[in-house]
Design a protein around this motif. Structure first.
Motif, PDB file in Angstrom:
ATOM      1  N   LEU A  89       1.020  -1.193   0.011  1.00 55.26           N
ATOM      2  CA  LEU A  89      -0.014  -0.177  -0.036  1.00 55.26           C
ATOM      3  C   LEU A  89       0.787   1.249  -0.060  1.00 55.26           C
ATOM      4  O   LEU A  89       0.650   2.149  -0.773  1.00 55.26           O
ATOM      5  CB  LEU A  89      -1.092  -0.163   1.242  1.00 55.26           C
ATOM      6  CG  LEU A  89      -1.850   1.348   1.471  1.00 55.26           C
ATOM      7  CD1 LEU A  89      -2.541   1.689   0.128  1.00 55.26           C
ATOM      8  CD2 LEU A  89      -2.525   1.064   2.622  1.00 55.26           C
ATOM      9  N   GLN A  90       1.876   1.157   0.991  1.00 58.52           N
ATOM     10  CA  GLN A  90       2.730   2.302   0.848  1.00 58.52           C
ATOM     11  C   GLN A  90       3.483   2.519  -0.468  1.00 58.52           C
ATOM     12  O   GLN A  90       3.360   3.790  -0.873  1.00 58.52           O
ATOM     13  CB  GLN A  90       4.057   2.046   1.984  1.00 58.52           C
ATOM     14  CG  GLN A  90       4.788   3.356   2.460  1.00 58.52           C
ATOM     15  CD  GLN A  90       3.741   4.232   3.079  1.00 58.52           C
ATOM     16  OE1 GLN A  90       3.426   4.114   4.070  1.00 58.52           O
ATOM     17  NE2 GLN A  90       3.851   5.391   2.742  1.00 58.52           N
ATOM     18  N   HIS A  91       3.947   1.537  -1.146  1.00 62.85           N
ATOM     19  CA  HIS A  91       4.480   1.661  -2.339  1.00 62.85           C
ATOM     20  C   HIS A  91       3.868   2.084  -3.412  1.00 62.85           C
ATOM     21  O   HIS A  91       3.893   3.094  -4.206  1.00 62.85           O
ATOM     22  CB  HIS A  91       4.990   0.098  -3.042  1.00 62.85           C
ATOM     23  CG  HIS A  91       5.907   0.329  -4.113  1.00 62.85           C
ATOM     24  ND1 HIS A  91       7.132   1.169  -4.218  1.00 62.85           N
ATOM     25  CD2 HIS A  91       5.536  -0.229  -5.315  1.00 62.85           C
ATOM     26  CE1 HIS A  91       7.324   1.029  -5.478  1.00 62.85           C
ATOM     27  NE2 HIS A  91       6.741   0.112  -6.180  1.00 62.85           N
ATOM     28  N   ALA A  92       2.133   1.725  -3.430  1.00 60.32           N
ATOM     29  CA  ALA A  92       1.237   2.115  -4.461  1.00 60.32           C
ATOM     30  C   ALA A  92       0.909   3.645  -4.101  1.00 60.32           C
ATOM     31  O   ALA A  92       1.154   4.437  -4.975  1.00 60.32           O
ATOM     32  CB  ALA A  92      -0.134   1.445  -4.062  1.00 60.32           C
ATOM     33  N   LEU A  93       0.843   4.095  -3.109  1.00 60.92           N
ATOM     34  CA  LEU A  93       0.782   5.393  -2.705  1.00 60.92           C
ATOM     35  C   LEU A  93       2.026   6.130  -3.138  1.00 60.92           C
ATOM     36  O   LEU A  93       2.020   7.435  -3.875  1.00 60.92           O
ATOM     37  CB  LEU A  93       0.823   5.759  -1.213  1.00 60.92           C
ATOM     38  CG  LEU A  93      -0.589   5.482  -0.281  1.00 60.92           C
ATOM     39  CD1 LEU A  93      -0.412   5.270   1.030  1.00 60.92           C
ATOM     40  CD2 LEU A  93      -1.860   6.325  -0.808  1.00 60.92           C
ATOM     41  N   SER A  94       3.195   5.762  -3.094  1.00 61.95           N
ATOM     42  CA  SER A  94       4.405   6.688  -3.434  1.00 61.95           C
ATOM     43  C   SER A  94       4.291   6.703  -5.067  1.00 61.95           C
ATOM     44  O   SER A  94       4.824   7.760  -5.673  1.00 61.95           O
ATOM     45  CB  SER A  94       5.789   5.978  -3.305  1.00 61.95           C
ATOM     46  OG  SER A  94       5.876   4.659  -3.662  1.00 61.95           O
ATOM     47  N   LEU A  95       3.962   5.617  -5.849  1.00 60.44           N
ATOM     48  CA  LEU A  95       3.736   5.403  -7.219  1.00 60.44           C
ATOM     49  C   LEU A  95       2.679   6.642  -7.584  1.00 60.44           C
ATOM     50  O   LEU A  95       2.874   7.312  -8.613  1.00 60.44           O
ATOM     51  CB  LEU A  95       3.201   4.008  -7.673  1.00 60.44           C
ATOM     52  CG  LEU A  95       4.365   3.437  -7.711  1.00 60.44           C
ATOM     53  CD1 LEU A  95       3.913   2.038  -7.971  1.00 60.44           C
ATOM     54  CD2 LEU A  95       5.916   3.596  -8.414  1.00 60.44           C
ATOM     55  N   MET A  96       1.482   6.787  -6.892  1.00 61.04           N
ATOM     56  CA  MET A  96       0.467   7.730  -7.050  1.00 61.04           C
ATOM     57  C   MET A  96       1.080   8.813  -7.005  1.00 61.04           C
ATOM     58  O   MET A  96       0.902   9.953  -7.860  1.00 61.04           O
ATOM     59  CB  MET A  96      -0.732   7.231  -6.363  1.00 61.04           C
ATOM     60  CG  MET A  96      -1.702   6.376  -6.537  1.00 61.04           C
ATOM     61  SD  MET A  96      -3.164   6.431  -5.468  1.00 61.04           S
ATOM     62  CE  MET A  96      -2.916   4.570  -5.047  1.00 61.04           C
ATOM     63  N   ALA A  97       2.023   9.275  -5.890  1.00 57.36           N
ATOM     64  CA  ALA A  97       2.424  10.678  -5.691  1.00 57.36           C
ATOM     65  C   ALA A  97       3.558  10.999  -6.569  1.00 57.36           C
ATOM     66  O   ALA A  97       3.517  12.360  -7.308  1.00 57.36           O
ATOM     67  CB  ALA A  97       3.366  10.567  -4.261  1.00 57.36           C
ATOM     68  N   LYS A  98       4.348   9.791  -7.190  1.00 58.38           N
ATOM     69  CA  LYS A  98       5.424  10.140  -8.193  1.00 58.38           C
ATOM     70  C   LYS A  98       4.595  10.787  -9.392  1.00 58.38           C
ATOM     71  O   LYS A  98       5.319  11.621 -10.195  1.00 58.38           O
ATOM     72  CB  LYS A  98       5.980   8.871  -8.423  1.00 58.38           C
ATOM     73  CG  LYS A  98       6.885   8.808  -9.637  1.00 58.38           C
ATOM     74  CD  LYS A  98       7.683   7.530  -9.967  1.00 58.38           C
ATOM     75  CE  LYS A  98       8.301   7.688 -11.292  1.00 58.38           C
ATOM     76  NZ  LYS A  98       8.673   6.249 -11.769  1.00 58.38           N
ATOM     77  N   HIS A  99       3.560  10.183  -9.709  1.00 59.56           N
ATOM     78  CA  HIS A  99       2.866  10.588 -11.261  1.00 59.56           C
ATOM     79  C   HIS A  99       1.566  11.557 -11.061  1.00 59.56           C
ATOM     80  O   HIS A  99       1.055  11.891 -11.778  1.00 59.56           O
ATOM     81  CB  HIS A  99       2.313   9.225 -11.649  1.00 59.56           C
ATOM     82  CG  HIS A  99       3.243   8.321 -12.206  1.00 59.56           C
ATOM     83  ND1 HIS A  99       4.085   8.738 -13.056  1.00 59.56           N
ATOM     84  CD2 HIS A  99       3.481   7.085 -11.854  1.00 59.56           C
ATOM     85  CE1 HIS A  99       5.237   7.428 -13.440  1.00 59.56           C
ATOM     86  NE2 HIS A  99       4.713   6.695 -12.581  1.00 59.56           N
TER      87      HIS A  99
END
Length: 333
Positions: A278-288
């Motif tokens: 979930l944390q990784h998914a959030l970081s990818l959403m933030a990145k894009h």
């Protein structure tokens, strides 16, 4: 966020302005959810209907009718109709989603069983159709019957679209129009229709309900990931765990590089989720910038809802509807 106290929230102001009508709606709901032959029906419906929902959809019917000068009595029937349709879909949704909580309480399917939830939902749909016939207005029947079909279609579409990375924003919008916006727009449009409004006024209120419903759902989807700030709270990521492809994820997937795409296939399509995903998914959403882009979409739909009201006569209820559209997206500011 504005430091509004609870009494000043737009839906509370609407409830206050429509208090007399809402009392009549609540009486009608109680009377029509009774069943002489199957006591399980009022047990199950009372559990959900008395659970303290905001009654937003029936209020939209009443506000639309009153705003255009309708003196009654059939706006009450239509408001009860949309609440019954809404409650029926909640009963069915909780079975489909295997949910255990709704509005902070155990769901009907947990307290009774899936069979009761499905069949009582069917009963409420039938009651809704009895109610919508009573005003004797064929166009109103058309609006509400079409909305019921759209809702069911949206639910089925969601089954196939939810875990498919090929789901586009256009398909997402179709699902949202089905599961949320269709009943909002049917509420406002049928309220205008019963008031004998002009074609332009009816379209304005349909457009308002449609855009409000879409903004409402996008905000809901954003808040599931902690809002646009993406801070993890205790309920953050329910959609992620259920592998629902909502707007922030769709936007992140659209910009994903091959390595990121492998991650999304694993967690959403295959459902293989580990700690830290979930944390990784959030970081990818933030990145894009997916959260911010979804937030911008929600704000644009809320603005579209407010603009639609320009075609309507000046009225305190019109101002409250406009404030409601602003308030729906205020939660993500």
């Amino acid at each position: 966020m504005n430091m509004m106290n609870a009494a000043q929230k737009p839906h509370d102001r609407l409830a206050e302005a429509l208090a007399e009508d809402m009392a009549a709606v609540n009486l009608m709901i109680r009377a029509r959810m009774a069943s002489e032959h199957a006591p399980r029906i009022p047990e199950v419906t009372a559990h959900l209907i008395e659970a303290g929902g905001k009654r937003l959809r029936p209020m939209l019917v009443l506000a639309a009718a009153r705003l255009l000068g309708y003196a009654g009595p059939f706006h009450v029937h239509l408001a009860a109709t949309v609440e019954f349709i809404h409650t029926a879909t909640l009963l069915h949704d909780d079975v489909v989603d295997e949910s255990a909580r709704r509005r902070g309480r155990p769901t009907a399917n947990l307290l009774w069983d899936n069979k009761s939830s499905v069949l009582v939902g069917d009963y409420l749909f039938a009651r809704a159709f009895q109610l919508m016939v009573e005003p004797g207005n064929l166009r109103v029947l058309d609006i509400l019957a079409n909305a019921s079909a759209t809702i069911a279609e949206g639910e089925v579409l969601q089954l196939t679209a939810a875990q498919d990375l090929g789901t586009t924003e256009a398909i997402y919008l179709q699902v949202v129009r089905g599961k949320t916006a269709a009943l909002f727009s049917a509420a406002t449009e049928s309220g205008a229709e019963i008031a004998g409004a002009t074609a332009a006024q009816i379209k304005a209120l349909f457009d308002y309900g449609d855009a409000l419903g879409i903004a409402f759902q996008i905000v809901d989807d954003l808040l599931d990931y902690g809002g646009s700030a993406a801070v993890i709270g205790k309920n953050t990521g329910d959609d992620f765990r259920e592998r629902k492809l909502t707007l922030p994820v769709i936007k992140a997937v659209a910009k994903a590089n091959p390595e990121e795409r492998v991650f999304w296939v694993r967690v959403i399509e295959k459902g293989q989720q580990d700690d830290g995903d979930l944390q990784h998914a959030l970081s990818l959403m933030a990145k894009h910038g997916a959260m911010q882009a979804a937030r911008a979409d929600a704000l644009a739909w809320a603005a579209r809802a407010q603009t639609a009201l320009d075609a309507l006569p000046a009225h305190p209820l019109r101002d409250m509807l406009s404030d409601l559209a602003a308030y729906v997206v205020e939660r993500i500011n």
